[in-house]
Scaffold this motif. Structure first.
Motif, short mmCIF file in Angstrom:
data_model
loop_
_atom_site.label_atom_id
_atom_site.label_comp_id
_atom_site.label_asym_id
_atom_site.label_seq_id
_atom_site.Cartn_x
_atom_site.Cartn_y
_atom_site.Cartn_z
N ASN A 181 77.91 98.70 41.04
CA ASN A 181 78.66 97.73 41.84
C ASN A 181 80.17 97.98 41.73
O ASN A 181 80.69 98.17 40.65
N PRO A 182 80.87 98.00 42.88
CA PRO A 182 82.30 98.32 42.83
C PRO A 182 83.14 97.28 42.09
O PRO A 182 84.20 97.61 41.58
N TYR A 183 82.68 96.03 42.01
CA TYR A 183 83.51 95.00 41.39
C TYR A 183 83.16 94.73 39.95
O TYR A 183 84.02 94.65 39.09
N PHE A 184 81.85 94.56 39.67
CA PHE A 184 81.47 94.22 38.30
C PHE A 184 80.87 95.40 37.57
O PHE A 184 80.61 95.32 36.39
N THR A 200 71.78 99.33 40.03
CA THR A 200 72.47 98.78 41.18
C THR A 200 73.69 98.00 40.73
O THR A 200 74.78 98.11 41.28
N TRP A 201 73.52 97.20 39.67
CA TRP A 201 74.66 96.43 39.16
C TRP A 201 75.69 97.35 38.50
O TRP A 201 76.89 97.13 38.60
#
Lengths: 450, 315
Positions: free
Chosen positions: B150-153, B146-147
């Protein structure tokens, strides 16, 4: 000979033997679990979280010191969902916890209707309770004039903001005592985007965060009565009424404007929290529960709160807030009399003034009971939350807590679909109306007379 | 009745159990059955009884806590097939999951197994690394991925941007067009290790003389694979397909942690939809009805495959 015995006989024999084994096992189990009760055991169930658990442990220790014959057993759950599942299993097996927390609303109502919750009207009419617990705080746990739970704390939904990012993007912070308009709100979103800042973080995976926007917009548009009247099937009210559809479009408007982070519909609460705490997003529409975690990791965070904007043509009172009584404690109905007696006494004990103040100190949450807490116990932003809450003309309980679970799910799922663009606001309005009608036919709605 | 009179009536070999001789006979001839009784009791209590109970519950409308359960007959089933697009979508997703698992994991697994066996010196380490994801708890895997998505991190998007493929970067789990594919990616990452391991075990059980004689007969590496390895793996492949189908019907934890069936119900499988119906909407009757259909579908498919396997494999 016996080798050729017909298989049916064998089967019967086998089943009889199985039955014997089962019964024997049952008897053995029964015998080993029936021990003489030395102490009165009070199970206390909640989805605690760190701060509240600490309070509970202090209460346990203090009460057990004064009552050596009582064993308070704190049972902890990781999430509301786990709590609900286990609680319903405990009810079904006839061994409910003596004292349990509830958020009131539709879920508690279903337990009350099932005959599982003790009627606490007498307790709440005792003198201390009349003085200490405002009757308005009993709204979420009262049906047909009977009270079923003792309220403890409140929550209110505000935009929590990062003051530094507002300054950086050149957005004026609208003071908490005044309102700001939808156009100003949209202009702020554009400014944040130009500055390369995510305007609003939201965890859309769990859906309830999305619901905050929809609920606020509905109340701003049509006033505080709209939801309660419509869900309780008041004549002339329908979820297909214009403002329900319009709320969907206004919500869609900010989605399309790019107000939320990329991929917000799949983002969890933790991911949204991360964006806000690390200074990537300027706003987060939340309740005061975020503050504990925030101050634990970022004690100097430039935090502040602002109101949700007004909407064009809105008839709602702009001082209304999203919020409700949050934690209540209730007693299970189907427990032995001696346990119940102690449970009553324990509820009185944890509601003592000094214990309520301790609760406020540890949890930093606004109280639902009329116990003045010295403000130095609270962080400055929470004092703001409390003041804003006391100015509010109305606290709108979250739809998914107020309504029967089935309606709540349809509401949350279709709003997420509107956010994803797979459903139109009209379709969402129809879906909500359809399930409300269905629940009315089944006698589950209305929840109360309106 | 006196025992002696009982015995008189009791001719040898009759079916009355409590005379000495026939009891002994009975115990002798049914020793297997008697010894398996405790296990049988468990199966009945924990498998058969819940199944019957699930079917029974599926005929009711109830909310877990109400004292009245309302009998509604097959209403739950009618609603499922006529009035619940998400349920149908979840069935399609299960089929997609099973199909893509078979189509992707099996060829890659076989290829990796061949590599592991050919380059024995580093093969063991390579195998251990491939197998590692399967050993990690699936909730941990789901959170890690999931991380990563993630689109940002997320490392995946960071990687894509670094190598100049930034236009491919996207919120993988937050986009209805990619969420399911992203989940499939994680599933394959986990299970390719298992497929590889099972293939290695099978290939190791093949006598090396077969390969040696093939080489003496002048088969090229590819011919050897096509004419010898693959036919010998046929049985295993059928088993793997069965595992994939059964696995797709009971798949739950990864999807629930990664997307909860979202965004916009695009990644629900039957089990997550069941969970949502039973425990989120508090409709255990409807959840049970979904459970019954899962049971029937997987039962029928697995029976068909077993029959198919038998006829093919005994030929």
């Amino acid at each position: 000979m016996s080798q050729q015995r017909p298989s049916r006989v064998r089967l019967v024999v086998a089943l009889v033997l199985v039955a014997i084994v089962v019964v024997a096992a049952g008897v053995a189990f029964f015998l080993t679990t029936q021990r003489p009760a030395e102490k009165i055991r009070i199970e206390w169930w909640d989805e605690w979280g760190e701060a509240r658990l600490k309070w509970a442990e202090e209460m346990e220790a203090a009460y057990e010191r004064d009552h050596p014959n009582v064993d308070i057993v704190i049972v902890e759950f990781a999430s509301d969902e786990e709590f609900k599942t286990k609680f319903e299993a405990a009810i079904a097996s006839g061994q409910p916890p003596a004292v349990f927390r509830t958020l009131g609303g539709g879920v508690l109502k279903s337990y009350v209707d099932g005959g599982h919750v003790e009627d606490l009207t007498a307790l709440l009419n005792e003198e201390w309770a009349v003085n200490q617990i405002p009757r308005t705080m009993l709204r979420q746990s009262t049906w047909n004039g009977r009270h079923y739970a003792v309220p403890f704390d409140l929550w209110a939904g505000h935009f929590y903001i990062n003051r530094e990012l507002f300054e950086k993007a050149g957005v004026q912070i609208p003071p908490i005592t005044s309102t700001w308009t939808w156009d100003e709100f949209k202009a702020a979103i554009r400014k944040f985007k130009e500055a390369g800042i995510i305007p609003i973080a939201v965890g859309g995976k769990d859906k309830w965060e999305l619901s905050f926007y929809y609920m606020y917009i509905v109340d701003r548009l049509a006033g505080s009565d709209a939801f309660r009247k419509t869900i309780n099937r008041a004549p002339g009210y329908s979820f297909t009424d214009e403002h329900w559809v319009k709320a969907g479009y206004l919500f869609k408007e900010i989605v399309d404007l790019g107000a939320f982070q990329e991929g917000f519909i799949g983002a969890s609460y933790d991911e949204a929290q991360n964006l806000f705490f690390t200074g990537k997003a300027a706003m987060w529409l939340q309740g005061p529960w975020i503050l504990g975690d925030l101050f634990a990791s970022f004690p100097d965070f430039p935090i502040d709160i602002i109101n949700f904007p007004t909407v064009p043509g809105g008839k709602g009172d702009p001082t209304m807030l999203l919020g409700a009584v949050q934690h209540h404690y209730a007693i299970a109905k189907n427990i032995p009399d001696n346990v119940k007696k102690v449970a009553y006494d324990f509820l009185r004990f944890i509601s003592k003034r000094e214990n309520i103040i301790r609760y406020a100190e540890l949890t930093a949450s606004p109280l639902a009971q009329n116990v003045p807490v010295p403000t130095e116990h609270y962080p400055a932003v929470l004092v703001k939350v409390i003041e804003s809450t006391s100015r509010a003309s109305w606290l709108q309980m979250a739809y998914d807590e107020y309504s029967p679970p089935k309606f709540a799910q349809v509401h949350l799922d279709s709003l997420a679909a509107v956010a994803a663009g797979t459903m139109t606001p009209e379709q969402m309005a129809e879906a909500q109306e359809r399930v409300a009608r269905e629940l009315a036919e089944q006698g589950i709605l209305p929840l109360e007379e309106v | 009745m006196k025992r002696s009179s009982l015995r008189e009536k009791n001719k040898p070999g009759s079916t009355i159990f409590f005379s000495h001789k026939s009891l002994k006979n009975f115990l002798d001839s049914n020793a297997g059955l008697i010894l398996s009784l405790p296990a049988l009791a468990f199966v009945i209590i924990f498998i058969f009884y819940p199944l019957v109970q699930m079917f029974y519950l599926s005929l009711f409308r109830w909310n877990f806590v109400s004292p009245n359960m309302i009998f509604v007959g097959i209403e739950n089933y009618v609603r499922m097939f006529l009035n619940d697009p998400v349920y149908l979508r979840s069935l399609v997703n299960v089929i997609l999951l099973a199909a893509q698992s078979s189509a992707i994991q099996i060829p890659i697994g076989v290829a990796l197994a061949t590599i592991v066996l050919r380059y024995r010196r580093i093969g063991g380490l390579f195998w251990a690394i491939i197998f590692l994801p399967y050993v990690i708890s699936s909730v941990a895997v789901s959170l890690i991925w999931t991380w990563m998505y993630n689109p940002y991190f997320g490392s995946i998007n960071v990687f894509l941007r670094t190598i100049g493929l930034g236009f491919l970067a996207r919120p993988w789990l937050g986009d209805i067009n990619t969420a399911l594919i992203a989940i499939f990616g994680t599933v394959n990452w986990i299970y390719i290790g298992l497929t590889t391991t099972m293939t290695i075990a099978t290939l190791k059980s093949i006598p090396p003389s077969i390969f040696e004689s093939a080489r003496i007969d002048g088969l090229s590496g590819f011919q050897e694979f096509r004419k010898i390895t693959l036919p010998l793996l046929k049985e295993l492949i059928v088993v793997l397909v069965i595992i994939d189908i059964a696995g797709a019907f009971k798949f739950f934890d990864l999807i629930w942690v990664m997307t909860q069936g979202g965004p916009s119900d695009s990644t629900h499988v039957t089990t997550t939809w069941l969970y949502r119906a039973a425990f989120r909407s508090s409709e255990p009757g409807y959840g049970a009805a979904i459970g019954v259909t899962i049971f029937i579908f997987s039962f029928v498919i697995v029976q068909l495959l077993i029959k198919f396997t038998r006829s093919r494999l005994t030929r």
